[in-house]
Design a protein around this motif. Structure first.
Motif, short mmCIF file in Angstrom:
data_model
loop_
_atom_site.label_atom_id
_atom_site.label_comp_id
_atom_site.label_asym_id
_atom_site.label_seq_id
_atom_site.Cartn_x
_atom_site.Cartn_y
_atom_site.Cartn_z
N ALA A 88 2.87 8.83 -4.34
CA ALA A 88 2.21 9.77 -5.24
C ALA A 88 0.86 9.23 -5.72
N LEU A 89 0.81 7.95 -6.03
CA LEU A 89 -0.45 7.35 -6.47
C LEU A 89 -1.47 7.34 -5.34
N ARG A 90 -1.00 7.02 -4.14
CA ARG A 90 -1.92 7.01 -2.99
C ARG A 90 -2.45 8.42 -2.70
N GLU A 91 -1.59 9.42 -2.87
CA GLU A 91 -2.04 10.80 -2.66
C GLU A 91 -3.14 11.19 -3.65
N ASP A 92 -3.13 10.53 -4.81
CA ASP A 92 -4.18 10.78 -5.81
C ASP A 92 -5.45 9.99 -5.54
N GLY A 93 -5.43 9.20 -4.45
CA GLY A 93 -6.59 8.41 -4.10
C GLY A 93 -6.65 7.05 -4.77
N ILE A 94 -5.54 6.63 -5.38
CA ILE A 94 -5.50 5.32 -6.04
C ILE A 94 -4.97 4.28 -5.05
N PRO A 95 -5.72 3.25 -4.73
CA PRO A 95 -5.23 2.21 -3.83
C PRO A 95 -4.03 1.49 -4.43
N VAL A 96 -3.02 1.21 -3.61
CA VAL A 96 -1.82 0.48 -4.04
C VAL A 96 -1.56 -0.65 -3.07
N TRP A 97 -1.43 -1.84 -3.59
CA TRP A 97 -1.06 -3.02 -2.79
C TRP A 97 0.41 -3.31 -3.07
N VAL A 98 1.24 -3.26 -2.03
CA VAL A 98 2.67 -3.49 -2.18
C VAL A 98 3.04 -4.84 -1.57
N THR A 99 3.65 -5.71 -2.36
CA THR A 99 4.15 -6.98 -1.84
C THR A 99 5.56 -6.77 -1.29
N GLU A 100 5.94 -7.62 -0.33
CA GLU A 100 7.24 -7.48 0.29
C GLU A 100 8.36 -7.98 -0.60
N ALA A 101 9.58 -7.58 -0.27
CA ALA A 101 10.77 -8.10 -0.95
C ALA A 101 11.13 -9.42 -0.29
N ALA A 102 10.53 -10.49 -0.75
CA ALA A 102 10.64 -11.78 -0.08
C ALA A 102 12.06 -12.33 -0.15
N SER A 103 12.52 -12.90 0.96
CA SER A 103 13.87 -13.46 1.02
C SER A 103 13.90 -14.94 0.73
N THR A 104 12.75 -15.59 0.69
CA THR A 104 12.69 -17.02 0.39
C THR A 104 11.50 -17.31 -0.50
N VAL A 105 11.53 -18.47 -1.13
CA VAL A 105 10.42 -18.87 -2.00
C VAL A 105 9.13 -19.04 -1.20
N PRO A 106 9.14 -19.75 -0.07
CA PRO A 106 7.88 -19.89 0.68
C PRO A 106 7.28 -18.56 1.10
N VAL A 107 8.11 -17.61 1.52
CA VAL A 107 7.60 -16.30 1.91
C VAL A 107 6.95 -15.60 0.71
N ALA A 108 7.60 -15.68 -0.44
CA ALA A 108 7.05 -15.06 -1.64
C ALA A 108 5.73 -15.69 -2.04
N LEU A 109 5.65 -16.99 -1.97
CA LEU A 109 4.41 -17.68 -2.34
C LEU A 109 3.29 -17.36 -1.37
N ARG A 110 3.61 -17.26 -0.09
CA ARG A 110 2.58 -16.87 0.89
C ARG A 110 2.07 -15.46 0.61
#
Length: 258
Positions: A88-110
């Motif tokens: 819905a936000l993107r349809e309004d033209g608002i950029p959204v950056w979505v981070t992944e659902a990280a399964s490990t600490v190193p992945v989340a930190l990257r």
């Protein structure tokens, strides 16, 4: 640029007005890029002195209030925020950056490091110091397992940490295995009888009780597991990928009795 899910994020430069819908990311941005946050959820309680517009909750943000902030960018997470709100936000033209659902600490930190480098132009010597510290503290080989735990994050019904979770990896890097690490669900909901049976037959010998999202206390939680060692831990240190990770290892180890 594209976010962790491969979706295009149309930014012309580093944003000056950001709304964060993720408490851990809110803290990370507030500490690392002071002054850019213009809005956050009601659950974004760190830093304690954060003074920005509040836009509802993470799962159910008030999109009209997000729009009212006139953000250059909204920050979200694939696990914490609903795809329909992002759409819905993107349809309004608002950029959204979505981070992944990280399964490990190193992945989340990257993921966080890439966000700071690409979105906020904070890379190399300009990268957040806490991020460097957290990477040194939480990467490397895994220690031997010294305890196997059941890790509830809710009760009524009981909800546990299962497979491929950030919190499960935090515990594993401290030497605590997860009795439900191989479960089909990331957040299984077994009956209490199944948990007590597992403990009785030696499939687990520790119950880890964080203080969020459910506020487990010495009076609320341990009574369900009589005769079993229960460890109360800081839920933010266990589940947030942000500045709190720097230095969290020693605190969690102490809380877990390791």
């Amino acid at each position: 640029m594209v976010d962790d899910l491969g979706e295009r994020v149309p930014l012309a430069g580093a944003p000056g007005r950001v709304v964060s819908l993720v408490p851990s990311i809110t803290e990370a941005v507030a500490v690392s890029a002071p002054g850019v946050l213009a809005g956050a959820t009601e659950y974004c309680i760190h830093p304690a002195d954060l003074d920005v517009a509040r836009v509802g909750g993470s799962k159910y943000p008030k999109l009209d209030q997000v729009r009212a902030v006139r953000p250059d960018l909204v920050l979200a997470n694939a696990e914490e925020n609903r795809p329909q709100d992002v759409a819905a936000l993107r349809e309004d033209g608002i950029p959204v950056w979505v981070t992944e659902a990280a399964s490990t600490v190193p992945v989340a930190l990257r993921s966080i490091r890439r966000m700071f480098a690409e979105v906020f132009e904070l890379a190399g010597e300009h990268a957040p110091e806490w991020l460097d510290t957290a990477e040194r503290e939480w990467t490397g080989s895994l220690p031997s397992v010294v305890a196997t735990a059941i890790v509830p994050v809710w009760r009524k019904p009981w909800v546990l940490i299962g497979r491929d979770t950030f919190a499960g990896d935090v515990l594993r890097r401290l030497g605590v295995g997860n009795a439900f690490a191989d479960h089909a669900d990331r957040y299984p909901r077994p009956p209490l009888s199944e948990l007590t049976e597992l403990l009785d037959r030696g499939g687990a010998n520790l119950v880890v009780l964080p203080d969020e999202p459910y506020l487990f206390t010495p009076q609320d939680g341990p009574e369900a597991f009589p005769g079993v060692r229960c460890a109360h831990v800081d839920g933010r240190l266990l589940t947030w990928c942000g500045p709190s990770l720097a230095g969290a290892r020693a605190t969690l180890s102490d809380q877990l009795g390791l």
